[in-house]
Design a protein around this motif. Sequence first.
Motif, short mmCIF file in Angstrom:
data_model
loop_
_atom_site.label_atom_id
_atom_site.label_comp_id
_atom_site.label_asym_id
_atom_site.label_seq_id
_atom_site.Cartn_x
_atom_site.Cartn_y
_atom_site.Cartn_z
N ASN A 11 -35.56 14.12 -67.71
CA ASN A 11 -35.38 15.53 -68.10
C ASN A 11 -36.65 16.31 -67.84
O ASN A 11 -37.76 15.77 -67.95
CB ASN A 11 -35.10 15.64 -69.60
N ASP A 12 -36.50 17.59 -67.55
CA ASP A 12 -37.65 18.48 -67.47
C ASP A 12 -37.95 18.99 -68.87
O ASP A 12 -37.06 19.44 -69.59
CB ASP A 12 -37.35 19.67 -66.55
N VAL A 13 -39.22 18.89 -69.25
CA VAL A 13 -39.63 19.37 -70.58
C VAL A 13 -40.48 20.63 -70.48
O VAL A 13 -40.74 21.28 -71.49
CB VAL A 13 -40.37 18.26 -71.37
N ASN A 14 -40.93 20.96 -69.29
CA ASN A 14 -41.70 22.18 -69.03
C ASN A 14 -41.16 22.83 -67.76
O ASN A 14 -40.51 22.19 -66.95
CB ASN A 14 -43.19 21.85 -68.82
N GLY A 15 -41.45 24.10 -67.61
CA GLY A 15 -41.08 24.80 -66.38
C GLY A 15 -39.71 25.44 -66.43
O GLY A 15 -39.05 25.51 -67.47
N ALA A 16 -39.27 25.90 -65.26
CA ALA A 16 -38.02 26.66 -65.14
C ALA A 16 -36.78 25.86 -65.51
O ALA A 16 -35.78 26.42 -65.95
CB ALA A 16 -37.89 27.21 -63.72
N VAL A 21 -32.92 21.71 -75.41
CA VAL A 21 -33.41 21.10 -76.64
C VAL A 21 -34.95 21.14 -76.68
O VAL A 21 -35.54 21.41 -77.72
CB VAL A 21 -32.87 19.67 -76.84
N TYR A 22 -35.59 20.90 -75.54
CA TYR A 22 -37.05 20.94 -75.51
C TYR A 22 -37.57 22.37 -75.61
O TYR A 22 -38.59 22.61 -76.25
CB TYR A 22 -37.59 20.26 -74.26
N ARG A 23 -36.87 23.31 -75.01
CA ARG A 23 -37.27 24.71 -75.13
C ARG A 23 -37.27 25.12 -76.61
O ARG A 23 -38.20 25.73 -77.10
CB ARG A 23 -36.33 25.60 -74.31
N TYR A 24 -36.22 24.74 -77.32
CA TYR A 24 -36.11 25.05 -78.75
C TYR A 24 -37.23 24.38 -79.55
O TYR A 24 -37.92 25.03 -80.33
CB TYR A 24 -34.74 24.61 -79.28
#
Length: 81
Positions: A11-16, A21-24
């Motif tokens: 999963n991407d945890v940073n960037g576009a 879930v990580y954004r939250y």
Amino acid sequence: MPEKMDFFEKNDVNGANTREVYRYLKQQAPNDDGTTDIRWNFAKFLIDHEGKSIKRSTASPDDLRPEIEALLAKKEAAASS
């Protein structure tokens, strides 16, 4: 949000393309310096039984044990009331 979420895939945890879930979590529990990016793959988020983000940490799980146990006790107390 899709019906089925697969949490064990990369999963991407940073960037576009950050997963929702990580954004939250990053917004709810920023780094100590106020930034939100996840800096390395050992970052942990403590979340209570209601889904509220309590803390972000890079400490070992053993160091977080008192806080984890307090959250579990809080959940048990809520379930029995």
